[in-house]
Design a protein around this motif. Structure first.
Motif, mmCIF file in Angstrom:
data_model
loop_
_atom_site.group_PDB
_atom_site.id
_atom_site.type_symbol
_atom_site.label_atom_id
_atom_site.label_comp_id
_atom_site.label_asym_id
_atom_site.label_seq_id
_atom_site.Cartn_x
_atom_site.Cartn_y
_atom_site.Cartn_z
ATOM 1 N N UNK A 182 -49.943 23.137 -65.431
ATOM 2 C CA UNK A 182 -48.968 23.069 -64.341
ATOM 3 C C UNK A 182 -49.736 23.382 -63.068
ATOM 4 N N UNK A 183 -49.345 22.732 -61.971
ATOM 5 C CA UNK A 183 -50.096 22.839 -60.724
ATOM 6 C C UNK A 183 -49.201 23.358 -59.605
ATOM 7 N N UNK A 184 -49.740 24.322 -58.877
ATOM 8 C CA UNK A 184 -49.091 24.858 -57.683
ATOM 9 C C UNK A 184 -50.146 24.822 -56.586
ATOM 10 N N UNK A 185 -49.784 24.254 -55.435
ATOM 11 C CA UNK A 185 -50.733 24.161 -54.333
ATOM 12 C C UNK A 185 -50.105 24.688 -53.047
ATOM 13 N N UNK A 186 -50.977 25.201 -52.179
ATOM 14 C CA UNK A 186 -50.573 25.642 -50.848
ATOM 15 C C UNK A 186 -49.486 26.714 -50.894
ATOM 16 N N UNK A 187 -49.609 27.615 -51.863
ATOM 17 C CA UNK A 187 -48.685 28.737 -51.970
ATOM 18 C C UNK A 187 -49.488 29.998 -52.290
ATOM 19 N N UNK B 8 -44.573 20.963 -55.684
ATOM 20 C CA UNK B 8 -44.709 22.151 -56.515
ATOM 21 C C UNK B 8 -43.513 22.245 -57.453
ATOM 22 N N UNK B 9 -43.690 22.959 -58.565
ATOM 23 C CA UNK B 9 -42.548 23.166 -59.454
ATOM 24 C C UNK B 9 -41.433 23.931 -58.724
ATOM 25 N N UNK B 10 -40.207 23.833 -59.218
ATOM 26 C CA UNK B 10 -39.123 24.601 -58.605
ATOM 27 C C UNK B 10 -39.402 26.105 -58.704
ATOM 28 N N UNK B 11 -38.811 26.846 -57.795
ATOM 29 C CA UNK B 11 -39.047 28.301 -57.760
ATOM 30 C C UNK B 11 -38.731 28.976 -59.095
ATOM 31 N N UNK B 12 -37.686 28.532 -59.769
ATOM 32 C CA UNK B 12 -37.328 29.153 -61.053
ATOM 33 C C UNK B 12 -38.460 28.983 -62.066
ATOM 34 N N UNK B 13 -39.114 27.820 -62.054
ATOM 35 C CA UNK B 13 -40.243 27.588 -62.965
ATOM 36 C C UNK B 13 -41.442 28.442 -62.555
ATOM 37 N N UNK B 14 -41.697 28.579 -61.265
ATOM 38 C CA UNK B 14 -42.792 29.436 -60.799
ATOM 39 C C UNK B 14 -42.551 30.872 -61.253
ATOM 40 N N UNK B 15 -41.300 31.300 -61.171
ATOM 41 C CA UNK B 15 -40.944 32.659 -61.632
ATOM 42 C C UNK B 15 -41.266 32.816 -63.117
ATOM 43 N N UNK B 16 -40.932 31.813 -63.925
ATOM 44 C CA UNK B 16 -41.226 31.860 -65.361
ATOM 45 C C UNK B 16 -42.735 31.927 -65.607
ATOM 46 N N UNK B 17 -43.487 31.134 -64.855
ATOM 47 C CA UNK B 17 -44.948 31.125 -65.021
ATOM 48 C C UNK B 17 -45.550 32.480 -64.690
ATOM 49 N N UNK B 18 -45.083 33.081 -63.605
ATOM 50 C CA UNK B 18 -45.588 34.409 -63.224
ATOM 51 C C UNK B 18 -45.177 35.467 -64.240
ATOM 52 N N UNK B 19 -43.932 35.433 -64.672
ATOM 53 C CA UNK B 19 -43.440 36.433 -65.624
ATOM 54 C C UNK B 19 -44.180 36.366 -66.956
ATOM 55 N N UNK B 20 -44.616 35.152 -67.329
ATOM 56 C CA UNK B 20 -45.305 34.987 -68.600
ATOM 57 C C UNK B 20 -46.809 35.126 -68.534
ATOM 58 N N UNK B 21 -47.330 35.326 -67.343
ATOM 59 C CA UNK B 21 -48.785 35.376 -67.170
ATOM 60 C C UNK B 21 -49.351 36.758 -67.463
ATOM 61 N N UNK B 22 -50.503 36.760 -68.076
ATOM 62 C CA UNK B 22 -51.243 37.998 -68.295
ATOM 63 C C UNK B 22 -52.545 37.943 -67.527
ATOM 64 N N UNK B 23 -53.476 37.118 -68.011
ATOM 65 C CA UNK B 23 -54.793 36.993 -67.392
ATOM 66 C C UNK B 23 -54.775 35.984 -66.249
ATOM 67 N N UNK B 24 -55.177 36.456 -65.080
ATOM 68 C CA UNK B 24 -55.268 35.594 -63.899
ATOM 69 C C UNK B 24 -56.724 35.583 -63.444
ATOM 70 N N UNK B 25 -57.385 34.446 -63.639
ATOM 71 C CA UNK B 25 -58.758 34.298 -63.165
ATOM 72 C C UNK B 25 -58.697 33.923 -61.690
ATOM 73 N N UNK B 26 -59.388 34.688 -60.850
ATOM 74 C CA UNK B 26 -59.364 34.449 -59.410
ATOM 75 C C UNK B 26 -60.724 33.895 -58.986
ATOM 76 N N UNK B 27 -60.743 32.577 -58.754
ATOM 77 C CA UNK B 27 -61.971 31.882 -58.382
ATOM 78 C C UNK B 27 -62.195 32.059 -56.880
ATOM 79 N N UNK B 28 -63.366 32.608 -56.543
ATOM 80 C CA UNK B 28 -63.676 32.871 -55.142
ATOM 81 C C UNK B 28 -63.253 34.262 -54.706
ATOM 82 N N UNK B 29 -63.000 35.142 -55.670
ATOM 83 C CA UNK B 29 -62.614 36.522 -55.346
ATOM 84 C C UNK B 29 -63.798 37.245 -54.711
#
Length: 142
Positions: free
Chosen positions: A123-128, A5-26
């Motif tokens: 960018x890919x994040x798995x098992x989190x 997975x990307x480093x935590x700092x990059x995950x933080x950037x991705x979350x902070x910059x995100x607006x629309x989150x499509x949730x597949x299987x919601x």
């Protein structure tokens, strides 16, 4: 090479910059983990876009779509609540719609799907768990 997975700092950037989150299987059932996670993310300021072909109408006050391709606006994160063996087509569709991040929830891992998404520029994040990561990295909200 083994997936990382990307480093935590990059995950933080991705979350902070995100607006629309499509949730597949919601799920539309409030006692399901997907519902609880999506609801918590919605309360933190993320726009949740439900994707579930078995639900017509809305979930969490948002129109539910049968597939990612049906969403009429840009998607930042595709957050997936599906079994590991079912995520390859989701990765392909995430690439097709031009999403930025392909995120498999805790317990979900698929190297082939990750390769498809990465090759397609995501960018890919798995098992989190996205909710856990958001709570740790952005405790005060976006």
């Amino acid at each position: 090479m083994a997936f990382e997975n990307p480093p935590r700092e990059r995950i933080k950037e991705l979350l902070a910059g995100a607006g629309n989150v499509a949730v597949v299987g919601l799920s539309d059932k409030p006692d399901r983990v997907s519902y609880m996670v999506a609801e918590a993310m919605q309360k933190k300021g993320y726009r949740i876009i439900p994707v579930n072909p078995t639900v017509s109408g809305s979930i969490l006050g948002e129109t539910c779509y049968a597939s990612l391709s049906d969403i009429p606006e840009p998607v930042d994160i595709v957050n997936v609540f599906r079994r590991s063996e079912q995520v390859v087509p989701v990765a392909e569709e995430a690439v097709k719609i031009g999403a930025k991040v392909f995120w498999l929830q805790q317990g979900i891992f698929n190297e082939e799907a990750a390769d498809i998404a990465r090759t397609g520029g995501l960018e890919v994040i798995m098992d989190r768990c996205i909710k856990v990561e958001d709570s740790i990295l952005l405790p005060g909200g976006k």
